[in-house]
Design an enzyme around this catalytic site. Structure first.
Site, PDB file in Angstrom:
ATOM      1  CG  ASP A 107      -3.421  63.412  43.478  1.00  0.00           C
ATOM      2  OD1 ASP A 107      -3.513  63.825  44.642  1.00  0.00           O
ATOM      3  OD2 ASP A 107      -4.280  62.684  42.957  1.00  0.00           O
ATOM      4  CG  PHE A 156     -10.477  64.553  38.165  1.00  0.00           C
ATOM      5  CD1 PHE A 156      -9.384  63.698  38.232  1.00  0.00           C
ATOM      6  CD2 PHE A 156     -10.967  64.902  36.914  1.00  0.00           C
ATOM      7  CE1 PHE A 156      -8.789  63.205  37.076  1.00  0.00           C
ATOM      8  CE2 PHE A 156     -10.389  64.405  35.754  1.00  0.00           C
ATOM      9  CZ  PHE A 156      -9.294  63.557  35.843  1.00  0.00           C
ATOM     10  CG  ASP A 163      -6.764  63.274  29.968  1.00  0.00           C
ATOM     11  OD1 ASP A 163      -5.950  63.274  30.905  1.00  0.00           O
ATOM     12  OD2 ASP A 163      -7.247  62.233  29.479  1.00  0.00           O
TER      13      ASP A 163
HETATM   14  P1  5GP Z   1       0.531  61.399  41.532  1.00  0.00           P
HETATM   15  O1  5GP Z   1       1.498  60.266  41.286  1.00  0.00           O
HETATM   16  O2  5GP Z   1       1.226  62.669  41.981  1.00  0.00           O
HETATM   17  O3  5GP Z   1      -0.542  60.995  42.495  1.00  0.00           O
HETATM   18  O4  5GP Z   1      -0.244  61.642  40.182  1.00  0.00           O
HETATM   19  C1  5GP Z   1       0.216  62.506  39.212  1.00  0.00           C
HETATM   20  C2  5GP Z   1      -0.497  62.289  37.888  1.00  0.00           C
HETATM   21  O5  5GP Z   1      -1.880  61.959  38.065  1.00  0.00           O
HETATM   22  C3  5GP Z   1      -0.473  63.571  37.078  1.00  0.00           C
HETATM   23  O6  5GP Z   1       0.689  63.643  36.273  1.00  0.00           O
HETATM   24  C4  5GP Z   1      -1.754  63.477  36.279  1.00  0.00           C
HETATM   25  O7  5GP Z   1      -1.512  62.758  35.079  1.00  0.00           O
HETATM   26  C5  5GP Z   1      -2.688  62.679  37.153  1.00  0.00           C
HETATM   27  N1  5GP Z   1      -3.600  63.549  37.916  1.00  0.00           N
HETATM   28  C6  5GP Z   1      -3.562  63.816  39.245  1.00  0.00           C
HETATM   29  N2  5GP Z   1      -4.554  64.644  39.610  1.00  0.00           N
HETATM   30  C7  5GP Z   1      -5.240  64.926  38.477  1.00  0.00           C
HETATM   31  C8  5GP Z   1      -6.401  65.757  38.207  1.00  0.00           C
HETATM   32  O8  5GP Z   1      -7.005  66.403  39.056  1.00  0.00           O
HETATM   33  N3  5GP Z   1      -6.817  65.807  36.903  1.00  0.00           N
HETATM   34  C9  5GP Z   1      -6.190  65.107  35.898  1.00  0.00           C
HETATM   35  N4  5GP Z   1      -6.685  65.244  34.671  1.00  0.00           N
HETATM   36  N5  5GP Z   1      -5.102  64.322  36.125  1.00  0.00           N
HETATM   37  C10 5GP Z   1      -4.639  64.232  37.392  1.00  0.00           C
END
Ligand code: 5GP
Length: 183
Positions: A107, A156, A163
């Protein structure tokens, strides 16, 4: 669990199981080629990357080793803070290994940046990333994902290991969770 089983919880279906499988096989073919003769160490990030790891590893024709890390992001709710706590570390050493991090979704990329720095400090021979999905913010932050399944919108999403409140990980395919489920 099929997309149809929870169709009313999803505002949009992004990818079916077949579409994801086809893409993962393409990624595995690239990994096969790039790591021929080098037995990569696949490091899956629990819990989300379980499906990706299972499918990617089985689609490989080369030998690989698998290990796992579990992490938790500090910070509130849905926003990633980039401050990461290791809940479970790897069992095997990464020294002189060709490490391929297997992540569910990128993300902001903050979690991944932390992980890469952390693993790099342990002196692997190389380190690359394979992720199922990537949101636009990560692309803006120039997080390098060498093996990427799909670029998706910043909504999301659930399914294929991802999940909401512990549910939907076992959903085949990927969909946008309808706001009515969490509001
Ligand atoms: P980042 O550090 O890249 O912002 O976040 C990564 C983590 O956030 C992912 O490994 C995941 O666990 C969670 N995450 C980010 N976007 C989503 C989403 O759309 N759905 C879900 N279920 N988890 C997400």
């Amino acid at each position: 669990m099929n997309l149809d089983d929870v169709r009313s919880d999803l505002s949009q279906i992004l990818y079916t199981e077949a579409q994801i499988q086809a893409r993962v096989e393409e990624l595995a073919a690239q990994v096969d080629e790039d790591y021929a003769g080098r037995d990569p160490l696949l490091v899956g990030i629990l819990n989300g990357a379980v499906m990706m790891m299972a499918d990617l590893s089985r689609a490989l024709t080369i030998h690989c080793e698998m290990d796992w890390m579990a992490i938790s992001s500090y910070g509130s709710g849905i926003a990633s803070s980039g401050v990461v706590r290791i809940l479970k570390d790897m069992n095997v050493s990464v020294v002189d290994r060709h490490v391929l991090i297997v992540e569910d979704i990128v993300d902001t990329g903050l979690t991944l940046s932390y992980l890469i720095e952390n693993l790099r400090s342990r002196n692997p021979a190389s380190i690359e990333v394979c992720a199922g999905f990537r949101k636009p913010e990560a692309a803006r932050n120039h997080v390098h994902v060498k093996y990427l399944g799909f670029d998706i919108p910043s909504d999301f999403v659930v399914g294929y290991g991802l999940d909401y409140a512990g549910r939907y990980r076992n959903l085949k395919g990927l969909g946008v969770l309808s706001p009515s489920v969490y509001s």
